[in-house]
Design a protein around this motif. Structure first.
Motif, mmCIF file in Angstrom:
data_model
loop_
_atom_site.group_PDB
_atom_site.id
_atom_site.type_symbol
_atom_site.label_atom_id
_atom_site.label_comp_id
_atom_site.label_asym_id
_atom_site.label_seq_id
_atom_site.Cartn_x
_atom_site.Cartn_y
_atom_site.Cartn_z
ATOM 1 N N SER A 3 10.089 -34.634 -2.632
ATOM 2 C CA SER A 3 10.772 -35.862 -2.211
ATOM 3 C C SER A 3 10.011 -37.089 -2.716
ATOM 4 O O SER A 3 8.792 -37.183 -2.586
ATOM 5 C CB SER A 3 10.914 -35.912 -0.687
ATOM 6 O OG SER A 3 9.661 -35.791 -0.038
ATOM 7 N N ILE A 4 10.767 -37.999 -3.312
ATOM 8 C CA ILE A 4 10.178 -39.216 -3.871
ATOM 9 C C ILE A 4 9.476 -40.031 -2.794
ATOM 10 O O ILE A 4 8.414 -40.603 -3.022
ATOM 11 C CB ILE A 4 11.274 -40.067 -4.543
ATOM 12 C CG1 ILE A 4 11.759 -39.382 -5.812
ATOM 13 C CG2 ILE A 4 10.779 -41.474 -4.866
ATOM 14 C CD1 ILE A 4 12.904 -40.098 -6.471
ATOM 15 N N HIS A 5 10.080 -40.068 -1.618
ATOM 16 C CA HIS A 5 9.531 -40.839 -0.505
ATOM 17 C C HIS A 5 9.032 -39.906 0.598
ATOM 18 O O HIS A 5 9.440 -38.742 0.678
ATOM 19 C CB HIS A 5 10.596 -41.766 0.090
ATOM 20 C CG HIS A 5 11.244 -42.665 -0.907
ATOM 21 N ND1 HIS A 5 12.511 -42.441 -1.398
ATOM 22 C CD2 HIS A 5 10.789 -43.792 -1.509
ATOM 23 C CE1 HIS A 5 12.827 -43.397 -2.261
ATOM 24 N NE2 HIS A 5 11.807 -44.227 -2.349
ATOM 25 N N GLU A 6 8.172 -40.439 1.436
ATOM 26 C CA GLU A 6 7.878 -39.766 2.692
ATOM 27 C C GLU A 6 9.171 -39.695 3.498
ATOM 28 O O GLU A 6 10.023 -40.594 3.407
ATOM 29 C CB GLU A 6 6.804 -40.540 3.449
ATOM 30 C CG GLU A 6 5.472 -40.600 2.709
ATOM 31 C CD GLU A 6 4.626 -41.810 3.064
ATOM 32 O OE1 GLU A 6 3.393 -41.702 2.948
ATOM 33 O OE2 GLU A 6 5.194 -42.864 3.421
ATOM 34 N N ILE A 7 9.343 -38.643 4.265
ATOM 35 C CA ILE A 7 10.567 -38.504 5.060
ATOM 36 C C ILE A 7 10.656 -39.680 6.038
ATOM 37 O O ILE A 7 9.695 -39.981 6.753
ATOM 38 C CB ILE A 7 10.585 -37.162 5.810
ATOM 39 C CG1 ILE A 7 10.578 -36.006 4.799
ATOM 40 C CG2 ILE A 7 11.807 -37.066 6.720
ATOM 41 C CD1 ILE A 7 11.740 -36.009 3.817
ATOM 42 N N SER A 8 11.802 -40.344 6.046
ATOM 43 C CA SER A 8 11.984 -41.542 6.861
ATOM 44 C C SER A 8 12.528 -41.188 8.247
ATOM 45 O O SER A 8 12.997 -40.067 8.491
ATOM 46 C CB SER A 8 12.956 -42.500 6.163
ATOM 47 O OG SER A 8 14.261 -41.937 6.145
ATOM 48 N N PHE A 9 12.486 -42.177 9.150
ATOM 49 C CA PHE A 9 13.090 -41.982 10.465
ATOM 50 C C PHE A 9 14.590 -41.713 10.347
ATOM 51 O O PHE A 9 15.136 -40.881 11.080
ATOM 52 C CB PHE A 9 12.861 -43.217 11.350
ATOM 53 C CG PHE A 9 11.634 -43.124 12.206
ATOM 54 C CD1 PHE A 9 11.612 -42.330 13.342
ATOM 55 C CD2 PHE A 9 10.486 -43.825 11.865
ATOM 56 C CE1 PHE A 9 10.472 -42.236 14.134
ATOM 57 C CE2 PHE A 9 9.341 -43.735 12.657
ATOM 58 C CZ PHE A 9 9.338 -42.941 13.792
ATOM 59 N N GLN A 10 15.270 -42.385 9.428
ATOM 60 C CA GLN A 10 16.700 -42.178 9.301
ATOM 61 C C GLN A 10 17.007 -40.718 8.951
ATOM 62 O O GLN A 10 17.927 -40.113 9.513
ATOM 63 C CB GLN A 10 17.283 -43.091 8.222
ATOM 64 C CG GLN A 10 18.792 -42.949 8.082
ATOM 65 C CD GLN A 10 19.373 -43.882 7.046
ATOM 66 O OE1 GLN A 10 18.731 -44.167 6.039
ATOM 67 N NE2 GLN A 10 20.587 -44.364 7.285
ATOM 68 N N GLN A 11 16.215 -40.132 8.038
ATOM 69 C CA GLN A 11 16.431 -38.737 7.650
ATOM 70 C C GLN A 11 16.057 -37.784 8.783
ATOM 71 O O GLN A 11 16.779 -36.823 9.068
ATOM 72 C CB GLN A 11 15.607 -38.432 6.391
ATOM 73 C CG GLN A 11 16.097 -39.183 5.165
ATOM 74 C CD GLN A 11 15.080 -39.198 4.044
ATOM 75 O OE1 GLN A 11 13.875 -39.114 4.271
ATOM 76 N NE2 GLN A 11 15.568 -39.310 2.811
#
Length: 591
Positions: free
Chosen positions: A361-369
């Protein structure tokens, strides 16, 4: 006499001058090689062959070689003194190789001269050559880099009559900086002389050092693999390294990175290919689009170094037709993991082969996900003191993160998981060999030295504000950490798409939140696997987190930094990103 056009002559002359300058810039290489075969007791067949053949090979690789066959004690000691003089004079790279009988006594390693008349253990200090003499010679020479290769563990009948000595050689500890010591077999074990012209170790050594553009640590890994294969596991070579710079025995004029993988992609072709010889201009490189949940945007697009790669990006479709985390394809390759210069938990440096591409994943897992997962599985939403949405999810345990990967796998029909430690360091480094993926130093303000940052923040002095503002205007705040000037008064996480991505297209690989890995905690890398696999054990109560977080110091967000965390711990400093195996899937692709 044949004449040449003027332009051809000038081109040839320029090429000659460039080649001459390249040769002058190359560090000097000096080698001392000793091969002792014809002992009065317990003669050996191959050391003389090993020494001669290695000397010829090193000569072709640019070494100035001093060769001694069947040397007595005085000749060995004189050769070491001459070797030291040459290293002082020429500087550059020093290499010592010894083939013959060796013995350890009370933790000290001795090389046996051809004329030794040793009957008692105490005679060793007077009639043999202490390996420490070679190390001291290299220390006094103060040259750039040194390598000691000891093919000196062949079985010696003297050990049967010595009270404290054991088979083979002892491992040397507290070796000086910039030295690699290679043993033909594990400490305390015996190497084989071999039935052919060369010993198994010497044969593999001579072959491996001729491989083009192979880092020295990867060279000795190749040697170890070859010897173990030939001896069916009976002989396991060993190295101890405190190197602080790169070295290649055989290298083309064009410098090659330690990480040997290359990947390039056009809009019509996503196949793994070698990088083109002509570098792509940064303005033409495809950049990942911000995540669907992003609120804040990057202030300035990140321009990749010209020798890096295009990115292949995709997202899997979930069962409710929404999109999963945005993924980037990480190419296969080799790299040097860990550090011998920092924490004891990061030792020893060792080579790792990531033998197949994978998605991360390009980003750290977000709260939205993560909140979507929590709602669908009827889990309590994790606490979010700095907002939800694009902020990295925090206050989740390793068990929670693992459960999220199982849910993603169920949603997509694909294999999602947490990254192994080796995968994490590989994609965080992104082809670099420095402390951070952008270099060896944090961007700093000249008006506020690193040593005063904590004090200034603690007392909320005004001097930290102009420094932070200046660095922000210059786009030089590269991560979110205690010493990165990302925050001034109160620490917190920042949105997952903040700052510049690394060369693999990953955001916040260092700082912001520490990231869970699949590996059980262990205090060092001794015995670590040489591939991408995670270290697992039964009843694993602690896992490894990597990369540091918003409140980590400058030395805690390096690409090698690692810490243990209990699997049930929930912290506002820890989050995660996910890995997906490289396989066909139902996905949306962006280029």
């Amino acid at each position: 006499m044949r004449s040449f056009p003027k332009h051809q002559f000038l081109a040839a002359l320029l090429g000659l001058l460039i080649s001459f300058n390249d040769l002058r810039a190359e560090p000097a290489r000096t080698a001392l090689i000793i091969g002792n075969s014809h002992y009065l007791h317990a003669p050996l067949k191959n050391p003389q062959n090993d020494a001669n053949d290695l000397a010829n090979t090193l000569t072709t690789l640019g070494f100035n070689v001093m060769l001694h066959i069947d040397a007595d004690q005085r000749q060995m000691e004189q050769a070491i003194d001459q070797f030291e003089d040459q290293l002082k004079k020429r500087s550059g790279i020093g290499l010592f190789y010894y083939a013959g009988h060796g013995i350890q006594s009370q933790g000290t390693n001795y090389l046996l001269p051809i004329n030794n008349a040793i009957e008692r253990e105490r005679d060793l200090r007077y009639d043999a050559v202490d390996v420490g003499r070679i190390i001291s010679a290299m220390e006094f020479a103060s040259n750039d880099l040194n390598i000691i290769i000891l093919d000196a563990c062949r079985n010696n009948p003297l050990t049967r009559s010595f009270r404290s000595s054991t088979r083979g050689l002892a491992r040397l500890n507290n070796t000086p900086k910039g030295l690699l010591i290679a043993y033909s077999t594990s400490p305390g074990e015996v190497a084989l002389d071999g039935d052919g012209r060369n010993s198994p170790y010497a044969k593999s050594l001579i072959h491996a050092i001729q491989t083009k553009n192979q880092h020295v640590l990867l060279t000795f890994q190749a040697i170890a693999n070859a010897v173990q294969s030939e001896t069916k596991g009976a002989q396991v070579p060993w190295i101890s390294s405190s190197l602080t710079r790169n070295f290649f025995f055989s290298q083309t004029h064009e410098q090659q990175p330690i990480i040997t993988t290359t990947i390039a992609k056009t809009a019509n072709d996503s196949t793994l290919l070698k990088s083109p010889k002509q570098p792509t201009k940064p303005s033409t490189i495809a950049k990942p689009k911000p995540s669907l949940a992003a609120i804040e945007t990057i202030e300035k697009p990140y321009e990749l170094p010209q020798d890096q790669y295009h990115w292949k990006i995709q997202q899997d479709i979930l069962t409710d037709s929404s999109l999963g985390p945005k993924l980037v394809l990480i190419p296969a390759g080799e790299f040097i993991m860990g550090s011998d210069e920092t924490s004891k938990h990061e030792k020893p440096e060792h080579s790792v082969n990531i033998h197949r591409p994978f998605w991360v994943s390009i980003h750290e897992i977000s709260f939205q996900q993560y909140d979507l997962f929590s709602l669908q599985t009827q889990q309590r939403l994790p606490k979010a003191q700095w907002g939800r949405g694009p902020q990295p999810v925090i206050n989740v345990s390793w068990q929670d993160a693992h459960a999220y990967t199982l849910w993603l796998s169920e949603q997509t029909g694909r294999n999602y998981r947490l990254p192994s430690e080796s995968e994490w360091e590989y994609f965080a480094r992104a082809t670099t060999t420095s402390r951070y993926y952008w270099g060896n130093e944090l961007a700093q303000c000249s008006a506020l030295p690193l040593s005063r940052i904590d004090q200034s923040r603690g007392f909320q002095k005004n001097e930290i504000h102009p420094c932070a503002q200046t660095l922000k205007q210059k786009q030089r705040i590269l991560a979110n950490c205690r010493h990165c000037f990302s925050w001034v008064k109160t620490g917190k996480t920042f949105p997952v798409n903040s700052y510049q991505p690394n060369a693999f297209g990953l955001f916040n690989a260092l700082g912001n939140v520490a990231e869970y890995t699949q590996d059980c905690w262990r205090p060092n890398y001794y015995g670590a696997p040489s591939d991408h696999s995670a270290y697992e054990r039964n009843n694993c109560s602690q896992r490894v987190v990597r990369g540091g977080h918003w409140n980590s110091a400058h030395n805690e967000i390096q690409v090698t930094s690692r810490q243990p965390v209990k699997i049930s711990t929930k912290s506002d400093q820890v989050g995660f990103r996910v890995v997906r195996e490289n396989e066909r899937s139902n996905h949306k692709t962006d280029f």
